[in-house]
Design a protein around this motif. Structure first.
Motif, short mmCIF file in Angstrom:
data_model
loop_
_atom_site.label_atom_id
_atom_site.label_comp_id
_atom_site.label_asym_id
_atom_site.label_seq_id
_atom_site.Cartn_x
_atom_site.Cartn_y
_atom_site.Cartn_z
N ILE A 112 0.86 -29.77 8.32
CA ILE A 112 2.29 -29.46 8.33
C ILE A 112 2.51 -27.96 8.51
O ILE A 112 3.38 -27.53 9.28
CB ILE A 112 2.96 -29.96 7.03
N LYS A 113 1.70 -27.15 7.80
CA LYS A 113 1.85 -25.69 7.92
C LYS A 113 1.57 -25.23 9.35
O LYS A 113 2.30 -24.39 9.88
CB LYS A 113 0.92 -25.00 6.93
N LYS A 114 0.54 -25.80 9.97
CA LYS A 114 0.23 -25.41 11.34
C LYS A 114 1.30 -25.90 12.30
O LYS A 114 1.64 -25.23 13.28
CB LYS A 114 -1.15 -25.95 11.75
N HIS A 115 1.85 -27.08 12.00
CA HIS A 115 2.95 -27.61 12.82
C HIS A 115 4.17 -26.69 12.71
O HIS A 115 4.84 -26.41 13.71
CB HIS A 115 3.30 -29.01 12.35
N ILE A 116 4.44 -26.20 11.50
CA ILE A 116 5.56 -25.28 11.29
C ILE A 116 5.33 -23.98 12.07
O ILE A 116 6.24 -23.47 12.75
CB ILE A 116 5.75 -24.99 9.79
N LEU A 117 4.11 -23.45 12.00
CA LEU A 117 3.79 -22.23 12.75
C LEU A 117 3.95 -22.46 14.25
O LEU A 117 4.50 -21.61 14.96
CB LEU A 117 2.36 -21.79 12.44
N TYR A 118 3.49 -23.62 14.72
CA TYR A 118 3.61 -23.95 16.15
C TYR A 118 5.08 -23.94 16.57
O TYR A 118 5.45 -23.37 17.60
CB TYR A 118 2.98 -25.31 16.41
N ASN A 148 15.05 -26.89 6.24
CA ASN A 148 15.85 -28.10 5.98
C ASN A 148 15.02 -29.37 6.20
O ASN A 148 15.20 -30.36 5.51
CB ASN A 148 17.08 -28.12 6.89
N GLU A 149 14.11 -29.32 7.17
CA GLU A 149 13.29 -30.48 7.46
C GLU A 149 12.20 -30.70 6.41
O GLU A 149 11.78 -31.82 6.16
CB GLU A 149 12.63 -30.32 8.84
N TYR A 150 11.73 -29.59 5.81
CA TYR A 150 10.65 -29.67 4.81
C TYR A 150 11.09 -29.03 3.50
O TYR A 150 10.56 -27.99 3.09
CB TYR A 150 9.38 -28.99 5.34
N PRO A 151 12.08 -29.61 2.83
CA PRO A 151 12.63 -28.99 1.61
C PRO A 151 11.62 -28.94 0.45
O PRO A 151 11.77 -28.13 -0.46
CB PRO A 151 13.81 -29.90 1.26
N TYR A 152 10.60 -29.79 0.49
CA TYR A 152 9.61 -29.85 -0.60
C TYR A 152 8.51 -28.79 -0.44
O TYR A 152 7.68 -28.62 -1.34
CB TYR A 152 8.95 -31.24 -0.62
N LEU A 153 8.48 -28.08 0.69
CA LEU A 153 7.39 -27.16 0.98
C LEU A 153 7.83 -25.72 0.80
O LEU A 153 8.90 -25.32 1.26
CB LEU A 153 6.91 -27.38 2.42
N SER A 154 7.01 -24.93 0.11
CA SER A 154 7.29 -23.50 -0.01
C SER A 154 6.89 -22.80 1.29
O SER A 154 5.79 -23.02 1.81
CB SER A 154 6.49 -22.90 -1.18
N PHE A 155 7.77 -21.97 1.80
CA PHE A 155 7.50 -21.25 3.04
C PHE A 155 6.94 -19.86 2.79
O PHE A 155 6.84 -19.05 3.71
CB PHE A 155 8.78 -21.16 3.88
N THR A 170 8.85 -35.55 11.25
CA THR A 170 9.68 -34.94 10.21
C THR A 170 9.92 -35.96 9.10
O THR A 170 9.57 -37.14 9.22
CB THR A 170 11.05 -34.50 10.76
N ASN A 171 10.52 -35.48 8.02
CA ASN A 171 10.90 -36.34 6.90
C ASN A 171 12.42 -36.57 6.86
O ASN A 171 12.96 -36.92 5.81
CB ASN A 171 10.44 -35.72 5.57
N MET A 172 13.08 -36.33 7.98
CA MET A 172 14.52 -36.53 8.03
C MET A 172 14.88 -37.98 7.70
O MET A 172 14.17 -38.91 8.10
CB MET A 172 15.06 -36.20 9.44
N LYS A 173 15.97 -38.15 6.98
CA LYS A 173 16.43 -39.50 6.66
C LYS A 173 16.94 -40.19 7.93
O LYS A 173 17.41 -39.53 8.86
CB LYS A 173 17.54 -39.43 5.61
N VAL A 174 16.88 -41.51 7.91
CA VAL A 174 17.26 -42.28 9.10
C VAL A 174 18.72 -42.02 9.48
O VAL A 174 19.05 -41.87 10.65
CB VAL A 174 17.02 -43.80 8.86
#
Length: 511
Positions: free
Chosen positions: A139-145, A158-165, A471-475
């Motif tokens: 996920i981190k590498k995907h975010i960097l990409y 907003n897409e990854y609210p559970y992850l610290s940036f 992503t973890n976006m809701k349907v």
């Protein structure tokens, strides 16, 4: 090998436990402690996977020891053993999430079963932890990409609210590695450890992450080391030399300045790519940017900005704006004696390069011949004349392309992709390209073999599939993002297209 700490104030009891562990073949590093205080000191010095402790001990009893362990090591497996068949001990042990409670004297088969269950728990926990770490790393590498490809950081948050940036703040430098072949992409497919070792040695064990950007490029993101013995420019040179020696490939590398904030990542990548434009003129240079005083001048930056606008005009087939910008740059340097001839040749060769990119029917050899002419002319008027000659050909081609159905359909398709969240329809799209709805509908079908509505649906389904997979976006949020205001309607359309509901599709992808 897992580690177990055996705690009992009776030496003979500890010997029995050690004997049984060996007898039943449990591969464990065994450490002993005679009381709770000694055990806690051992735990502070080194982590353990299992704590097997007596309940009744001097100084610090087993319950108190377990309480301290739970605060410090939340996932450690705990087993109590005691000669007291007392429910109050069992009850308290359960509140501390003890894995089992063994009575003395220890029954070998009961002990074997308990330890087998505990070892299996550890194995499962380690596997889950490894999966979480791998997933988080992915996920981190995907975010960097995505950051490097211009996705705003607030969108990702907003897409990854559970992850610290916060991890983004670690990166302070970037080196872009470019190859004209798909050599770099092959390395990733093969998971080539030799390549990573090569980079590690060239950078003297600097901490870095590798982002696979495309088949021709990777980005090395470094976590700055204040005690570096070599500069990043030197590191880049060593990487280039090692790649050439090991694989026989000539890569070019572009080195960034220090980055102070994650928001600079995308801008830095764009700058590193722009530096590589110079390689067209320097076949024997592999590390960029080339250190020249001109690079930092106000004039150079103004010209770079103008070249970007010219490139945009070419991409948008805006011939009016293109002619304006070319006139500006020619007038700027016409009869200007203080500008070096070398820079003028370089600048107008860059312009020719942009022109030829807009005319893919011309070969690279044709472009090279024009570039050679630029460097052979003795007068600026000759450079200007050649540039205007090529410009006329480019404008003619762009005008023809603009009037062709293919270009119009391309504009419509791009508009659909970029505005998929809108309530798209034939009338609206026809208005965008100044055509009647009927004419646009006919031409679209002729060029693509598909109706506009079918194409819109396909684009929306492709986007929905991407968002569900990555992503973890809701349907319901995905539904609105791709232009469906009614969630139920989106789910029905998705099921018709893919054969399963969006939720089921996501579950299948993550399985």
């Amino acid at each position: 090998m897992y580690r177990i700490l055996v705690v009992d104030d009776e030496k003979d009891e500890r010997k029995v436990i050690r004997f049984l562990l060996k007898k039943f073949g449990f591969e464990l590093e065994i450490v002993e402690a005679a009381n709770g205080k000694e055990a806690f000191e051992a735990l502070v010095r080194n982590p353990f996977d299992i704590l097997l402790t007596d309940v009744k001990m001097p100084f610090v009893d087993g319950m108190e020891l377990a309480m301290q362990v739970r605060k410090r090591y939340a996932d450690m497996e705990i087993i109590f053993f005691s000669g007291y068949d007392d429910f109050s001990f069992v009850k308290k042990a359960l509140t501390l999430r003890a894995d089992n409670y063994i009575l003395k004297p220890v029954k070998p088969e009961e002990f074997k079963q308990t330890m087998t269950e505990v070892m299996e728990n550890i194995r499962k926990h380690k596997e889950e932890q490894e999966k979480r770490e791998v997933n988080q790393l992915f996920i981190k590498k995907h975010i960097l990409y995505r950051l490097l490809n211009q996705t705003p950081i607030d969108v990702l948050q907003n897409e990854y609210p559970y992850l610290s940036f916060d991890f983004l703040n670690d990166y302070n430098r970037m080196i872009l590695v470019h190859s004209d072949t798909t050599f770099l992409d092959r390395l990733f497919e093969e998971e080539n450890e030799c390549f990573y070792e090569l980079i590690r040695k060239a950078t003297l064990d600097s901490k870095y992450d590798v982002i696979n950007l495309n088949p021709f490029q990777i980005a090395l993101l470094f976590k700055d080391n204040s005690r570096r013995l070599i500069t990043y420019q030197q590191a880049a040179m060593q990487i280039q030399q090692k790649i050439q020696e090991t694989y026989g490939i000539n890569c070019v590398l572009s080195v960034s300045d220090h980055m102070n904030s994650p928001v600079q990542l995308a801008q830095t990548y764009s700058e590193l790519e722009s530096y590589l434009n110079d390689r067209f003129f320097y076949s024997d240079v592999f590390i960029y940017p080339i250190d020249t005083p001109l690079k930092d001048s106000k004039e150079y930056k103004e010209d770079e900005c103008l070249l970007e606008k010219i490139e945009k005009s070419l991409q948008q087939a805006d011939t009016v704006e293109l002619e304006k910008k070319i006139t500006i740059i020619i007038q700027k340097y016409d009869k200007r004696t203080k500008t070096s001839q070398g820079y003028l040749r370089f600048l107008f060769a860059r312009l020719l390069q942009l022109f030829f990119q807009a005319m893919p029917e011309y070969s690279k050899d044709s472009m090279n011949r024009y570039i050679e002419l630029m460097y052979s002319y003795k007068h600026f008027s000759d450079i200007k004349q050649t540039l205007l000659e090529v410009q006329r050909k480019v404008i003619k081609r762009l005008e023809e392309e603009k009037n062709s159905p293919k270009h119009v359909i391309g504009v419509v398709k791009q508009y659909i992709i970029e505005n998929i969240e809108k309530d798209l329809g034939l009338d609206m799209l026809a208005e965008e390209v100044y055509l009647t709805p009927g004419y646009l509908s006919d031409k679209f079908k002729q060029e693509t073999g598909s109706g506009i509505n079918k194409y819109i649906k396909q684009v929306r389904m492709n986007k929905a599939e991407e968002l569900l997979s990555n992503t973890n976006m809701k349907v319901n949020n995905i539904s609105k993002t791709i232009g469906y205001k009614n969630d139920s309607y989106f789910i029905r359309i998705f099921r018709e297209h893919f054969g399963v509901s969006p939720k089921k599709y996501r579950d299948m992808k993550s399985a």
